[in-house]
Design a protein around this motif. Structure first.
Motif, short mmCIF file in Angstrom:
data_model
loop_
_atom_site.label_atom_id
_atom_site.label_comp_id
_atom_site.label_asym_id
_atom_site.label_seq_id
_atom_site.Cartn_x
_atom_site.Cartn_y
_atom_site.Cartn_z
N SER A 149 2.40 1.70 -3.39
CA SER A 149 1.36 2.19 -4.31
C SER A 149 1.07 3.67 -4.08
O SER A 149 0.97 4.45 -5.04
N ASP A 150 0.95 4.08 -2.83
CA ASP A 150 0.68 5.49 -2.51
C ASP A 150 1.83 6.38 -2.96
O ASP A 150 1.61 7.46 -3.53
N MET A 151 3.06 5.94 -2.71
CA MET A 151 4.23 6.75 -3.10
C MET A 151 4.37 6.81 -4.63
O MET A 151 4.80 7.83 -5.18
N THR A 152 3.96 5.75 -5.32
CA THR A 152 3.97 5.76 -6.78
C THR A 152 2.91 6.72 -7.30
O THR A 152 3.17 7.52 -8.20
N ALA A 153 1.72 6.66 -6.71
CA ALA A 153 0.64 7.54 -7.14
C ALA A 153 0.99 9.02 -6.94
O ALA A 153 0.58 9.87 -7.74
N SER A 154 1.77 9.32 -5.92
CA SER A 154 2.13 10.71 -5.65
C SER A 154 3.38 11.15 -6.43
O SER A 154 3.79 12.30 -6.33
N THR B 167 0.83 -1.21 0.00
CA THR B 167 0.00 0.00 0.00
C THR B 167 0.87 1.25 0.00
O THR B 167 0.61 2.21 -0.74
N LYS B 168 1.91 1.26 0.81
CA LYS B 168 2.81 2.41 0.87
C LYS B 168 3.51 2.61 -0.48
O LYS B 168 3.62 3.75 -0.97
#
Length: 121
Positions: free
Chosen positions: A46-51, A43-44
């Motif tokens: 994925s979140d860092m990739t999205a940002s 999840t982390k």
């Protein structure tokens, strides 16, 4: 907040586990805790990739083996047979060389940025 993301996000490959896709509680507590931790990292990433902070990929291999450790081959054989029989939740084992090649490819490719399913060797 913090600094702005880099112009070209740094590639990052996380080696997770095929079992991280399970939607049910693991049969033993230590495995459940392990899978909760794997999912939290996914999840982390994925979140860092999205940002735009990283260009992350999560690989979910099954049992990873090498022929340099023949003592592991009975477990590998059991996984191979279980997978061939279509047993649920038994993914085909993958060699360490196949996993390493997939990780390098994921890190090098601008096209890859996501969670990956089972690897095949």
């Amino acid at each position: 907040s913090g600094p702005p993301p880099p112009a070209t996000p740094t590639p990052f490959v996380f080696i997770s586990a095929a079992e991280a896709k399970w939607t049910f509680k693991a049969p033993v507590q230590w495995l459940e805790e392990y899978l909760v931790a794997k999912r939290a990292v996914e999840t982390k990433v994925s979140d860092m990739t999205a940002s735009g902070k990283i260009r992350g990929s999560c690989l979910r291999p099954s049992l990873v083996y090498t022929f340099d450790r023949p003592q592991a081959l009975p477990a590998v054989a059991a996984f191979m047979v279980g997978n061939a029989l279509g047993l649920p939740f038994v993914d085909r084992p993958v060699t360490v060389d196949t996993l390493a090649a997939a990780a390098v490819a994921a890190g090098a490719s601008d096209m890859l940025s996501a969670r990956s399913g089972p690897l095949r060797s």
